[in-house]
Write a protein that holds these residues in place. Structure first.
Motif, PDB file in Angstrom:
ATOM      1  N   ILE A   1      47.830  58.062  37.070  1.00 55.61           N
ATOM      2  CA  ILE A   1      47.602  59.623  36.999  1.00 55.61           C
ATOM      3  C   ILE A   1      46.237  59.932  36.452  1.00 55.61           C
ATOM      4  O   ILE A   1      45.980  59.465  35.099  1.00 55.61           O
ATOM      5  CB  ILE A   1      48.703  60.099  36.089  1.00 55.61           C
ATOM      6  N   ASN A   2      45.488  60.348  37.294  1.00 57.41           N
ATOM      7  CA  ASN A   2      44.016  60.965  36.801  1.00 57.41           C
ATOM      8  C   ASN A   2      43.239  59.746  36.336  1.00 57.41           C
ATOM      9  O   ASN A   2      42.261  60.194  35.621  1.00 57.41           O
ATOM     10  CB  ASN A   2      44.145  61.961  35.589  1.00 57.41           C
ATOM     11  N   LYS A   3      43.296  58.453  36.539  1.00 60.82           N
ATOM     12  CA  LYS A   3      42.319  57.619  35.989  1.00 60.82           C
ATOM     13  C   LYS A   3      42.423  56.304  36.894  1.00 60.82           C
ATOM     14  O   LYS A   3      43.626  56.050  37.447  1.00 60.82           O
ATOM     15  CB  LYS A   3      42.485  57.491  34.384  1.00 60.82           C
ATOM     16  N   PHE A   4      41.641  55.305  36.460  1.00 65.24           N
ATOM     17  CA  PHE A   4      41.629  53.961  37.191  1.00 65.24           C
ATOM     18  C   PHE A   4      41.338  53.140  36.099  1.00 65.24           C
ATOM     19  O   PHE A   4      40.501  52.989  35.218  1.00 65.24           O
ATOM     20  CB  PHE A   4      40.448  53.975  38.017  1.00 65.24           C
ATOM     21  N   GLN A   5      42.401  51.919  36.090  1.00 66.42           N
ATOM     22  CA  GLN A   5      42.399  50.867  35.327  1.00 66.42           C
ATOM     23  C   GLN A   5      42.212  49.664  36.042  1.00 66.42           C
ATOM     24  O   GLN A   5      42.459  49.548  37.171  1.00 66.42           O
ATOM     25  CB  GLN A   5      43.698  50.689  34.387  1.00 66.42           C
ATOM     26  N   SER A   6      41.319  48.828  35.558  1.00 65.71           N
ATOM     27  CA  SER A   6      41.144  47.467  36.295  1.00 65.71           C
ATOM     28  C   SER A   6      41.743  46.213  35.683  1.00 65.71           C
ATOM     29  O   SER A   6      41.697  45.192  36.249  1.00 65.71           O
ATOM     30  CB  SER A   6      39.793  47.303  36.545  1.00 65.71           C
ATOM     31  N   TYR A   7      42.362  46.554  34.379  1.00 66.52           N
ATOM     32  CA  TYR A   7      42.945  45.422  33.740  1.00 66.52           C
ATOM     33  C   TYR A   7      44.377  45.570  33.168  1.00 66.52           C
ATOM     34  O   TYR A   7      45.196  45.469  34.278  1.00 66.52           O
ATOM     35  CB  TYR A   7      42.123  45.190  32.501  1.00 66.52           C
ATOM     36  N   ALA A   8      44.839  45.805  32.089  1.00 68.14           N
ATOM     37  CA  ALA A   8      46.043  45.802  31.442  1.00 68.14           C
ATOM     38  C   ALA A   8      46.418  47.275  32.004  1.00 68.14           C
ATOM     39  O   ALA A   8      45.910  48.299  31.795  1.00 68.14           O
ATOM     40  CB  ALA A   8      46.187  45.771  30.127  1.00 68.14           C
ATOM     41  N   LYS A   9      47.813  47.173  32.151  1.00 67.23           N
ATOM     42  CA  LYS A   9      48.585  48.331  32.465  1.00 67.23           C
ATOM     43  C   LYS A   9      49.375  48.878  31.071  1.00 67.23           C
ATOM     44  O   LYS A   9      50.130  48.058  30.317  1.00 67.23           O
ATOM     45  CB  LYS A   9      49.683  48.050  33.395  1.00 67.23           C
ATOM     46  N   THR A  10      49.265  50.121  30.641  1.00 66.51           N
ATOM     47  CA  THR A  10      50.034  50.442  29.377  1.00 66.51           C
ATOM     48  C   THR A  10      51.236  50.998  29.976  1.00 66.51           C
ATOM     49  O   THR A  10      51.513  51.272  30.987  1.00 66.51           O
ATOM     50  CB  THR A  10      49.144  51.600  28.753  1.00 66.51           C
ATOM     51  N   TYR A  11      52.434  51.371  28.864  1.00 67.52           N
ATOM     52  CA  TYR A  11      53.708  51.540  29.269  1.00 67.52           C
ATOM     53  C   TYR A  11      53.662  53.015  29.751  1.00 67.52           C
ATOM     54  O   TYR A  11      54.480  53.204  30.949  1.00 67.52           O
ATOM     55  CB  TYR A  11      54.445  51.517  28.247  1.00 67.52           C
ATOM     56  N   GLU A  12      52.876  53.623  29.347  1.00 71.92           N
ATOM     57  CA  GLU A  12      52.677  55.259  29.930  1.00 71.92           C
ATOM     58  C   GLU A  12      52.219  55.496  31.266  1.00 71.92           C
ATOM     59  O   GLU A  12      52.536  56.408  31.797  1.00 71.92           O
ATOM     60  CB  GLU A  12      52.124  56.124  28.763  1.00 71.92           C
ATOM     61  N   ASP A  13      51.674  54.449  31.917  1.00 69.89           N
ATOM     62  CA  ASP A  13      50.806  54.570  33.142  1.00 69.89           C
ATOM     63  C   ASP A  13      51.904  54.548  34.105  1.00 69.89           C
ATOM     64  O   ASP A  13      52.784  53.593  34.201  1.00 69.89           O
ATOM     65  CB  ASP A  13      49.953  53.662  33.295  1.00 69.89           C
ATOM     66  N   TYR A  14      51.765  55.561  35.042  1.00 72.91           N
ATOM     67  CA  TYR A  14      52.578  55.426  36.386  1.00 72.91           C
ATOM     68  C   TYR A  14      51.802  54.531  37.635  1.00 72.91           C
ATOM     69  O   TYR A  14      50.560  54.519  37.215  1.00 72.91           O
ATOM     70  CB  TYR A  14      52.760  56.787  37.077  1.00 72.91           C
ATOM     71  N   VAL A  15      52.416  53.792  38.241  1.00 70.27           N
ATOM     72  CA  VAL A  15      51.734  53.194  39.310  1.00 70.27           C
ATOM     73  C   VAL A  15      51.984  53.954  40.735  1.00 70.27           C
ATOM     74  O   VAL A  15      52.988  54.299  40.900  1.00 70.27           O
ATOM     75  CB  VAL A  15      52.600  51.736  39.278  1.00 70.27           C
ATOM     76  N   ARG A  16      51.025  53.385  41.606  1.00 68.82           N
ATOM     77  CA  ARG A  16      50.999  54.037  42.711  1.00 68.82           C
ATOM     78  C   ARG A  16      51.147  52.928  43.741  1.00 68.82           C
ATOM     79  O   ARG A  16      50.161  52.218  43.909  1.00 68.82           O
ATOM     80  CB  ARG A  16      49.795  54.752  43.187  1.00 68.82           C
ATOM     81  N   TYR A  17      52.288  52.597  44.225  1.00 71.34           N
ATOM     82  CA  TYR A  17      52.878  51.516  44.933  1.00 71.34           C
ATOM     83  C   TYR A  17      51.954  51.457  46.374  1.00 71.34           C
ATOM     84  O   TYR A  17      51.630  52.525  46.867  1.00 71.34           O
ATOM     85  CB  TYR A  17      54.314  51.108  45.201  1.00 71.34           C
ATOM     86  N   CYS A  18      51.926  50.113  46.815  1.00 73.64           N
ATOM     87  CA  CYS A  18      51.275  50.082  47.962  1.00 73.64           C
ATOM     88  C   CYS A  18      52.266  49.510  49.108  1.00 73.64           C
ATOM     89  O   CYS A  18      53.183  48.721  48.822  1.00 73.64           O
ATOM     90  CB  CYS A  18      49.949  49.228  47.964  1.00 73.64           C
ATOM     91  N   LEU A  19      52.031  49.802  50.321  1.00 72.15           N
ATOM     92  CA  LEU A  19      52.772  49.405  51.537  1.00 72.15           C
ATOM     93  C   LEU A  19      52.064  48.262  52.342  1.00 72.15           C
ATOM     94  O   LEU A  19      51.030  48.708  52.938  1.00 72.15           O
ATOM     95  CB  LEU A  19      53.319  50.465  52.343  1.00 72.15           C
ATOM     96  N   ALA A  20      52.717  47.153  52.366  1.00 73.71           N
ATOM     97  CA  ALA A  20      51.618  45.946  53.084  1.00 73.71           C
ATOM     98  C   ALA A  20      52.585  45.891  54.601  1.00 73.71           C
ATOM     99  O   ALA A  20      53.799  45.745  54.420  1.00 73.71           O
ATOM    100  CB  ALA A  20      51.914  44.641  52.382  1.00 73.71           C
ATOM    101  N   PHE A  21      51.933  45.779  55.276  1.00 75.05           N
ATOM    102  CA  PHE A  21      52.526  45.555  56.802  1.00 75.05           C
ATOM    103  C   PHE A  21      51.756  44.676  57.599  1.00 75.05           C
ATOM    104  O   PHE A  21      50.531  44.359  57.423  1.00 75.05           O
ATOM    105  CB  PHE A  21      52.778  46.995  57.461  1.00 75.05           C
TER     106      PHE A  21
END
Length: 237
Positions: free
Chosen positions: A217-237
């Protein structure tokens, strides 16, 4: 004398018939008859790879028809009127009937809307929406048989996907990476996509410090994921 009169009468009659026929021919040339060209149906919805045949109808049964697509990246048509869906979008096929000595030229439009397929996705379709049935829609307002769940983001061949990637339209669960992995399974099972597999946006899904591209949500992280961060999943096909 009697035979001469009969011969003269026959000649005059033949001459009159010829003049009438010539007049009619000239009249057709000056005022050709409408071909009244119509189509058995004037629109169709296809999936990429699917075909349909345009059926023209006209009183000029001997006429020569031609077919031309306005966008061959969406639909192509052959000289028999067979239309094939190529990629997501809308196109119009112009149907023409050639004029002749009697009939005018005729024209009609055949509208084609094509739903793409993730199995045949092209770079042209990047940014379009993916539905759970595996179809790609160019129009956000298009009627979908299944809900829209992702947006096409990448097309190509990489080690982590067979053909391409799409990004989910909504965020999934929060939690640390370990929880996110199990959350991905739950979220994916609730949003299955024909021909695709949901995965975390990471090169190493279960590694907490994976150098990954995370959609949060509203930011970009390139390393660790914090507990509060939501993830936008990807679809591989």
């Amino acid at each position: 004398m009697k035979n001469t009169k009969i011969l003269m009468a026959g000649t005059l009659l033949l001459s009159a018939m010829c003049m009438t026929s010539c007049d009619e021919m000239m009249s057709h040339l000056d005022n050709p008859v409408s071909s009244y060209l119509t189509l058995e149906k004037d629109s169709v919805l296809l999936v990429s790879g699917q075909t349909t045949t345009i059926v023209p109808q006209s009183i000029n049964n001997e006429g020569q028809y031609t077919f031309e697509s306005s966008d061959e990246q969406v639909a192509v048509v052959d000289d028999k009127g067979v239309v094939t869906g190529v990629g997501a979008g809308s196109a119009t096929v112009m149907v023409k009937l050639a004029a002749d000595d009697i009939y005018q030229e005729g024209a009609a439009l055949f509208k084609v809307k094509v739903y793409g397929s993730i199995s045949k996705a092209t770079e042209r379709e990047i940014g379009m929406l993916v539905c759970q049935d595996g179809h790609i829609h160019a129009d956000a307002d298009a009627a979908c048989a299944k809900p829209r769940v992702a947006m096409l983001a990448y097309v190509g061949n990489k080690s982590d996907c067979a053909h391409g990637l799409a990004v989910a339209l909504s965020d999934a669960g929060n939690g640390d990476w370990d929880t996110a992995v199990s959350g991905a399974e739950t979220w994916g099972s609730n949003h299955p996509v024909a021909g695709g597999t949901w995965r975390l946006p990471s090169t190493e899904d279960s590694h907490q410090e994976a150098k990954a591209w995370e959609f949060v949500i509203n930011k970009f992280q390139s390393y660790a994921k914090t507990y509060e961060d939501y993830v936008r999943y990807c679809l591989a096909f």
